[in-house]
Design a protein around this motif. Sequence first.
Motif, PDB file in Angstrom:
ATOM      1  N   ALA A  59     -18.249 -27.940  11.684  1.00 13.36           N
ATOM      2  CA  ALA A  59     -17.950 -28.230  13.420  1.00 13.36           C
ATOM      3  C   ALA A  59     -18.128 -29.302  14.583  1.00 13.36           C
ATOM      4  N   CYS A  60     -19.060 -30.755  13.644  1.00 11.67           N
ATOM      5  CA  CYS A  60     -19.291 -31.123  14.815  1.00 11.67           C
ATOM      6  C   CYS A  60     -18.244 -32.312  14.664  1.00 11.67           C
ATOM      7  N   PRO A  61     -18.263 -32.171  16.641  1.00 14.32           N
ATOM      8  CA  PRO A  61     -17.072 -33.461  16.933  1.00 14.32           C
ATOM      9  C   PRO A  61     -17.176 -34.802  16.901  1.00 14.32           C
ATOM     10  N   GLU A  62     -18.506 -35.302  16.335  1.00 17.57           N
ATOM     11  CA  GLU A  62     -18.580 -36.610  15.919  1.00 17.57           C
ATOM     12  C   GLU A  62     -18.032 -37.113  14.637  1.00 17.57           C
ATOM     13  N   ASP A  63     -17.683 -38.430  14.621  1.00 18.33           N
ATOM     14  CA  ASP A  63     -17.258 -39.117  13.493  1.00 18.33           C
ATOM     15  C   ASP A  63     -17.793 -39.507  12.864  1.00 18.33           C
ATOM     16  N   CYS A  64     -19.191 -39.782  12.550  1.00 16.10           N
ATOM     17  CA  CYS A  64     -20.219 -40.384  11.292  1.00 16.10           C
ATOM     18  C   CYS A  64     -19.532 -40.164   9.754  1.00 16.10           C
ATOM     19  N   LYS A  65     -18.999 -41.498   9.032  1.00 15.05           N
ATOM     20  CA  LYS A  65     -18.221 -41.258   8.283  1.00 15.05           C
ATOM     21  C   LYS A  65     -19.350 -40.468   7.317  1.00 15.05           C
ATOM     22  N   TYR A  66     -20.307 -41.013   7.164  1.00 12.53           N
ATOM     23  CA  TYR A  66     -21.383 -40.685   6.254  1.00 12.53           C
ATOM     24  C   TYR A  66     -21.684 -38.774   5.822  1.00 12.53           C
ATOM     25  N   CYS A  67     -20.617 -38.020   7.474  1.00 13.96           N
ATOM     26  CA  CYS A  67     -21.425 -36.618   7.289  1.00 13.96           C
ATOM     27  C   CYS A  67     -20.255 -35.215   6.381  1.00 13.96           C
ATOM     28  N   PRO A  68     -21.473 -34.307   6.213  1.00 14.97           N
ATOM     29  CA  PRO A  68     -20.324 -33.453   5.754  1.00 14.97           C
ATOM     30  C   PRO A  68     -19.985 -32.302   6.191  1.00 14.97           C
ATOM     31  N   GLN A  69     -20.139 -32.655   7.865  1.00 13.35           N
ATOM     32  CA  GLN A  69     -20.945 -32.171   9.066  1.00 13.35           C
ATOM     33  C   GLN A  69     -19.832 -32.079  10.367  1.00 13.35           C
ATOM     34  N   SER A  70     -19.116 -33.161  10.010  1.00 18.61           N
ATOM     35  CA  SER A  70     -17.840 -33.586  11.178  1.00 18.61           C
ATOM     36  C   SER A  70     -16.767 -32.812  11.316  1.00 18.61           C
ATOM     37  N   ASN A  71     -15.903 -32.368  12.087  1.00 17.49           N
ATOM     38  CA  ASN A  71     -15.477 -31.515  12.009  1.00 17.49           C
ATOM     39  C   ASN A  71     -13.880 -32.017  11.226  1.00 17.49           C
ATOM     40  N   ALA A 107     -29.505 -29.852  14.104  1.00 16.31           N
ATOM     41  CA  ALA A 107     -28.223 -28.413  15.059  1.00 16.31           C
ATOM     42  C   ALA A 107     -26.815 -29.623  14.697  1.00 16.31           C
ATOM     43  N   ALA A 108     -25.700 -29.700  14.154  1.00 13.29           N
ATOM     44  CA  ALA A 108     -24.407 -30.070  14.025  1.00 13.29           C
ATOM     45  C   ALA A 108     -24.381 -30.282  15.795  1.00 13.29           C
ATOM     46  N   TRP A 109     -24.652 -31.177  16.381  1.00 11.28           N
ATOM     47  CA  TRP A 109     -24.464 -30.940  17.585  1.00 11.28           C
ATOM     48  C   TRP A 109     -23.954 -32.515  18.093  1.00 11.28           C
ATOM     49  N   ARG A 110     -23.275 -32.887  19.012  1.00  4.02           N
ATOM     50  CA  ARG A 110     -23.094 -34.064  19.780  1.00  4.02           C
ATOM     51  C   ARG A 110     -24.366 -34.470  20.887  1.00  4.02           C
ATOM     52  N   THR A 174     -17.431 -42.454  17.769  1.00  2.00           N
ATOM     53  CA  THR A 174     -17.760 -41.158  18.903  1.00  2.00           C
ATOM     54  C   THR A 174     -18.718 -41.626  19.973  1.00  2.00           C
ATOM     55  N   ARG A 175     -20.675 -41.931  19.385  1.00  2.00           N
ATOM     56  CA  ARG A 175     -21.286 -43.238  20.155  1.00  2.00           C
ATOM     57  C   ARG A 175     -21.492 -43.875  19.932  1.00  2.00           C
ATOM     58  N   THR A 176     -22.030 -44.621  20.624  1.00  2.00           N
ATOM     59  CA  THR A 176     -22.459 -46.308  21.054  1.00  2.00           C
ATOM     60  C   THR A 176     -24.501 -46.139  20.640  1.00  2.00           C
TER      61      THR A 176
END
Length: 353
Positions: A59-71, A107-110, A174-176
């Motif tokens: 349920a992470c709000p970030e959009d990292c394309k590799y990550c299974p934890q992005s919402n 933790a799957a946080w921004r 979503t982050r630089t």
Amino acid sequence: MRDTVKNPTLRNNWTLSEVQALFELPFNDLLFQAQSIHRQHFDPNSVQLSTLLSIKTGACPEDCKYCPQSNRYDTGLTVEKLLAVEKVLVEAQHAKDSGATRFCMGAAWRSPKKKDMPYIVSMVQGVKALGLETCMTLGMLTSAQSKELNKAGLDYYNHNLDTSREYYGEVITTRTYDDRLDTLENVRQAGIKVCSGGIVGMGETQKDRAGLLVQLANLPTHPESVPINMLVRVEGTPLANEEILDSFDFIRTIAIARILMPESHVRLSAGREEMNEELHALAYFAGANSIFCGKKLLTTALPAADKDMALFDRLGIKKEALQVEQCDDQVEGQLLDQLQLIENDKHFYSAAN
Ligand code: SAM
Ligand code: DTB
Ligand code: SF4
């Protein structure tokens, strides 16, 4: 002292073309150079063990394309709220009993919120009191949060640059890149050791891999720990069908990380589940001297710990013991007990000697 990179002879003025030239070396010449440097700074037959625990999953709000934890991606992951402190401490004790010297909590946080900080602080204090090194990876940190975590006893903070500045925008929006560098600076200024590396096999070029290593090596102080992750291609993520990186290019990346950051621990990080024993052995020869060991990474599988230990035995590799100089007074007694146990364990090499 190996773990706080203070040696003034270390370089942080690498140019991209110098590093690209290293990538172009014949494989054997590159590995010879990396192994020679490795031997000047470390016991070549010693590997540090860390264990990872996901303390807040999905349920992470970030959009990292590799990550299974992005919402944003449907990866079928079971979402879990922040774990109770007691549960984390039980897992940390298991990790210690299995021979890990560092316990990393992710933790799957921004970034952590104000309400999360008291729990995070208790986790750090509790894990530290067990006589383990503490590491966390929670997303972006402010300067104040970094200081609070340092005060709690956090030894390492993991925050990866992931790839080159040029390729970064293809992977995360979503982050630089500069947000990431700011967090690394906050962590460093607060007196916490830096763990920072990246992921390869995301469709980047060799120039991007060189660019990532230049960024890491040209930080004012080298990260004490440099995880090199091979992309774990998780179904449902945009990178699930990415072409697998050539194994030798992966080993080259490890070797060059070793050459550029001679006093840092280079971690053979994600992706080990898909690597055979021969590739593991090559990575250790290229200068990797740390792994994540245990039941799993954050959400994906790791090789069984007994498989890792069997390979250590076949290669004559020992687990690196906790360095006494890193401990504080509170845990010194527990550490001495631990060192006593370590002396009786044939897998351990004492980096304190
Ligand atoms: N949410 C925090 C953050 O991104 O800063 C901390 C946890 S995040 C999962 C930690 C790191 O795991 C990422 O920076 C990335 O380098 C790595 N990672 C995540 N998914 C991965 C994958 N599928 N393969 C390889 N590495 C991965
Ligand atoms: C790092 O560089 N790799 C670890 C750790 N730091 C936090 C995480 C790898 C995650 C791989 C995908 C997963 O298990 O979710
Ligand atoms: Fe969130 Fe971290 Fe995954 Fe990015 S890598 S989606 S920030 S958990």
